[in-house]
Enzyme design. Structure first.
Site, short mmCIF file in Angstrom:
data_model
loop_
_atom_site.label_atom_id
_atom_site.label_comp_id
_atom_site.label_asym_id
_atom_site.label_seq_id
_atom_site.Cartn_x
_atom_site.Cartn_y
_atom_site.Cartn_z
N ARG E 131 23.27 7.39 2.76
CA ARG E 131 24.21 6.27 2.66
C ARG E 131 24.24 5.69 1.24
NH1 ARG E 131 23.16 1.87 6.84
NH2 ARG E 131 24.99 0.96 5.78
N TYR E 146 39.54 -2.62 -0.97
CA TYR E 146 39.76 -4.06 -1.17
C TYR E 146 38.45 -4.75 -1.49
CZ TYR E 146 38.21 -4.41 3.73
OH TYR E 146 37.51 -4.31 4.90
N PRO E 147 38.50 -5.70 -2.44
CA PRO E 147 37.33 -6.54 -2.70
C PRO E 147 37.35 -7.77 -1.78
CG PRO E 147 39.00 -7.01 -4.33
CD PRO E 147 39.60 -5.96 -3.39
N MET E 148 36.22 -8.36 -1.57
CA MET E 148 36.16 -9.55 -0.70
C MET E 148 34.95 -10.41 -1.06
SD MET E 148 34.67 -8.15 2.91
CE MET E 148 34.30 -9.85 3.36
N LYS E 150 32.45 -13.86 0.65
CA LYS E 150 32.18 -14.72 1.80
C LYS E 150 32.50 -16.16 1.39
CE LYS E 150 30.36 -12.04 5.11
NZ LYS E 150 30.32 -10.68 4.54
N HIS E 173 29.86 -7.40 13.91
CA HIS E 173 30.86 -6.78 13.03
C HIS E 173 30.61 -5.27 12.98
CE1 HIS E 173 34.07 -7.62 10.32
NE2 HIS E 173 33.47 -7.20 9.23
N GLN E 186 33.33 4.55 5.59
CA GLN E 186 33.41 3.49 4.59
C GLN E 186 32.21 3.50 3.65
OE1 GLN E 186 33.35 -0.47 6.26
NE2 GLN E 186 31.14 -0.42 6.56
N SER E 224 34.51 -12.36 9.91
CA SER E 224 35.74 -12.31 9.11
C SER E 224 36.58 -13.56 9.34
CB SER E 224 36.59 -11.09 9.49
OG SER E 224 35.99 -9.89 9.07
#
Lengths: 249, 249, 249, 249, 249
Positions: E131, E146-148, E150, E173, E186, E224
């Site tokens: 991984r 996509y960036p994100m 919290k 999640h 992913q 989310s």
């Protein structure tokens, strides 16, 4: 909270272009004519959907400074939409245009409040099929496109609502929309995982005042008043491929 | 919550342009003169409203970096506004200009607190007709344009207010505005479904200090203090078509 | 809530320009010299205020990427400021510059807590007149300009405060400012209805560290801590017109 | 609330540049070599600090699209930083570069929780002097720069906290930082009144993973979790002046 | 609150480019072919990972206006990623491209809820190693990046949650994600201290509708719905180096 079931139809690309008038103004008239002829052919081919087994394509001349042209393409596969934008990119006209915006999404029907697992049962009905693969009526001269998301701000968080409450809010919203039946038609596309906002709304009408009336009335629905975030609004007027030459005199 | 009734008049286009001085500086003087003459003719024709049965057009030289020129067009049909911007786009002068902003909207009278269905009864009165199809007085040298929306943030959500409360807040706001009667006139245009903000406000005055005084005083009204979100402010000075040649020496 | 009375002095234009070094680098040395000479003459004429009955003009070389040059003009009429920017626009040097920012406002004295209607009584006193039409001391080499607004966010809403509370907060803020008397001087300009923020603050000092000390200390005043929203900060160094030639070697 | 005492050292300029590769690609090889040689000389002179009595200058090749080059200059006077940027502006290489960002600030030591008036007593100690006028170790290959502010949002308002609480939060934050001693060193600069954010943080390390580890761990400190707003992050790799020629092949 | 332990693998660069079609259109066909051949060689070399002891590189043709090309590079050292972008910068094709976006991050596995100090024990297991140094399957034609971050907004502050609660939210999640096993894979990369958002998410699938389904379903997860802020979404289609010549006809 669990997500409501959705059905998806054609993928959708809103492809907006702006003419660089300084560069374009330096192109000899004969090359301009050639560029416009080539582009008109591309638009006509797209509208005839020769590139795919099914779909729709229409072009709009956009009002205001945000864009000059919007091509709206609907196709079964995302790769077909990518091929369409690449083919236009390769044209001479596109080499005098920038791309101020675009939107990638997929036609979506949301089954708020419907029992889980029933989507499959209705997917093949003609009514649902016609909404997943819609016509774009030729007599509707105007288009209004805007992306939007649902809020997740403190107490105003759509995604933390109970499913029953979400369904009731969507139903009330639908009743507002139905009062505009015959005057405005719409395509709702989902864009999570595909573009920056969560949904795209594309409205069609012969009377652009109806866009204002509809959006104004809907803003007082709780689902908009409390839970909607709106992106930019793009308004345009249908442009047939054979009008392109005159369009960029 | 139900939306207040509205009456709509002419469609409106605020069309802002910025001269690319590097490109323009490389144009021979004689071509500059030709470009300015052609553009002056277009502005004069628009101001004479030869292109439509009714409407208004005025031009402003804008103060500050946001734009150089603003054409304000009012016409019965949105397509007429689109024709006007396309005609200017096709001019030689426009090929040396970018479009930093524009605004598409429609003149709106809001009937806050009026009984439903009474709009129709008053629509044909001369007073209402004159507000839906307003004059732009020649003696007012300055313009101030800004778009705005009403907030939908937590407890400060205009669209969730009771209609009676909304009406009272709007009435108080109107009283502030009326204290500027004779010094500032205004056109309010609605832009939901047409552009990114919800309303456009266009103020006219011979004394630009009155813009500051009016907007400052109004900001303390609860409807602004609590519920208004303001976009960019554009301020300009009336420019007659025959002043254009001197304007871009 | 009613707005506090204000007194207004000269209109103000902060006119920021950035040199396009690629385009400028292609200009022959002799034309560069000619352009710089013409621009230096324009700046000198503006600083001499030949164009109006009164006013001030100074020029700064800006530090950092946001702009290269800032002309600060104060004049009795807004049209005079517009003429000054247009005159500079028409120069050869300006044709190699873009305008990254500008700010239109008017010198304002706020009468927080003063009884209504007393403004008129004090307007003609020499002290008030000198603040409405201020000197810009030649010995202050550095400038700091930033626009700002007062918050209208939930419980932190300046415009919904009681007038007495607003006055007390402003007085405490004034006491902080006065501790910098002799080290920093300032001009406060109001810009509602004229530009995007509500006020502009222009600070002058021989020691730029004092800008940092003053703004830092003031941020802990409740009026800033709770109610202020700050725009971009521009810092520059005084540039006399006859230094312009060396400035753009 | 009163502001904590601060001590200030050298002024700081983070000067970021981006090469316009289309324009640069059209420059003949020999002129490219000349431009790179001239720029390398300027960087070497700056690093040798011939222009001032004291200071530091280092250059970084930036990773990602935000910038290509970052010059970090520390000098006693702000005017010396302005001279350095102007001198680079005047070089041939700079005429093929834009300035996507810059940051103006001053090295700051904050005396949270220290008794008032004691700053003066410690200012001349070697430890404090070395922090106000820091070395930039040559062996640290990577830099991370980001500006930040403290929040003033509703209940999360740093500037309304009691001074004792602020000090305790800063002390806890310092303990997290000290766990990275020997792996990451930092310079904190204050920028209120000088630039758009309130502070700049510049981190140095031989191992860029330590930037991620440190910032991640610190984000869980209450002072960051609750009170920090972060600007853009810039990451780069040390570039010696004599590597510049190879850098822009 | 203490930060959860993390394990880090390869550094990651998402390198997005946009072709300047006006400049490109003026390049003779033979030079275009040469430029495309050189760039195809660079992409092929990167995909073969000749420049480093390990890593992955793949290229995508991007859908929509945001970018034309995305190179995704994974390498053990950040300096290797910088070398790759610089090498592409130096190519002829890159001199006709701008860089609309990029993202610098590092592959991260978060050990929410795991006992402290156990990361080391599992780091060398084959599963964790695979991984941290993942394959990018050739059969997955589509990518979504996509960036994100919290959220840290009032009561919705991820970094102030109890660690046990954070772990439970992440586990829920993960269960949503696992329902897409076999359809979507992913890579999660951490970017604090390296880029503007906190994480990057890169999804791979043969069916782009799965991106929409997955992101939609996950948005209703509390982690989310309540705690996620999303950046722009980029969607593309795998492009083999030998397809580049046809790609930019």
């Amino acid at each position: 909270m669990s997500a409501p079931e959705t059905l998806e139809g054609w993928f959708s690309l809103h492809d907006l272009r702006r003419l660089d008038r300084i560069a374009w103004g330096q192109v000899p008239r004969s090359d301009q004519a050639k560029a416009l002829g080539e582009a008109a052919d591309l638009l006509a081919e797209a509208e005839a959907v020769h590139d795919a087994s099914a779909g729709r394509s229409v072009t709009y001349s956009m009002i205001g400074h945000k864009a000059d042209l919007m091509m709206l393409h609907l196709r079964p596969d995302l790769s077909q939409l990518h091929d369409l934008e690449r083919r236009f990119d390769d044209s001479l006209l596109a080499s005098f245009m920038s791309r101020p915006y675009s939107y990638v999404s997929v036609i979506e029907i949301s089954r708020h409040g419907a029992p889980d697992g029933t989507a499959e049962a209705i997917e093949d009905t003609p009514y649902v099929q016609s909404r997943l693969h819609p016509e774009i009526p030729d007599h509707d001269a105007y288009v209004c496109f805007y992306p939007m998301s649902k809020k997740r701000d403190g107490d105003d968080n759509w995604y933390r609502l109970d499913g029953v409450d979400r369904s009731e809010l969507m139903r009330a919203h639908g009743r507002t929309g139905r009062r505009y039946a015959g005057r405005v038609s719409q395509i709702v596309t989902g864009s999570m995982g595909l573009d920056d906002w969560e949904w795209g709304v594309t409205l069609f009408s012969d009377d652009p005042l109806q866009f204002k009336k509809l959006v104004y009335e809907m803003r007082f629905d709780e689902v908009s008043a409390r839970y909607a975030d709106f992106g930019p609004f793009y308004v345009g007027r249908r442009l047939a491929p054979d009008q392109l030459a005159e369009w960029a005199r």
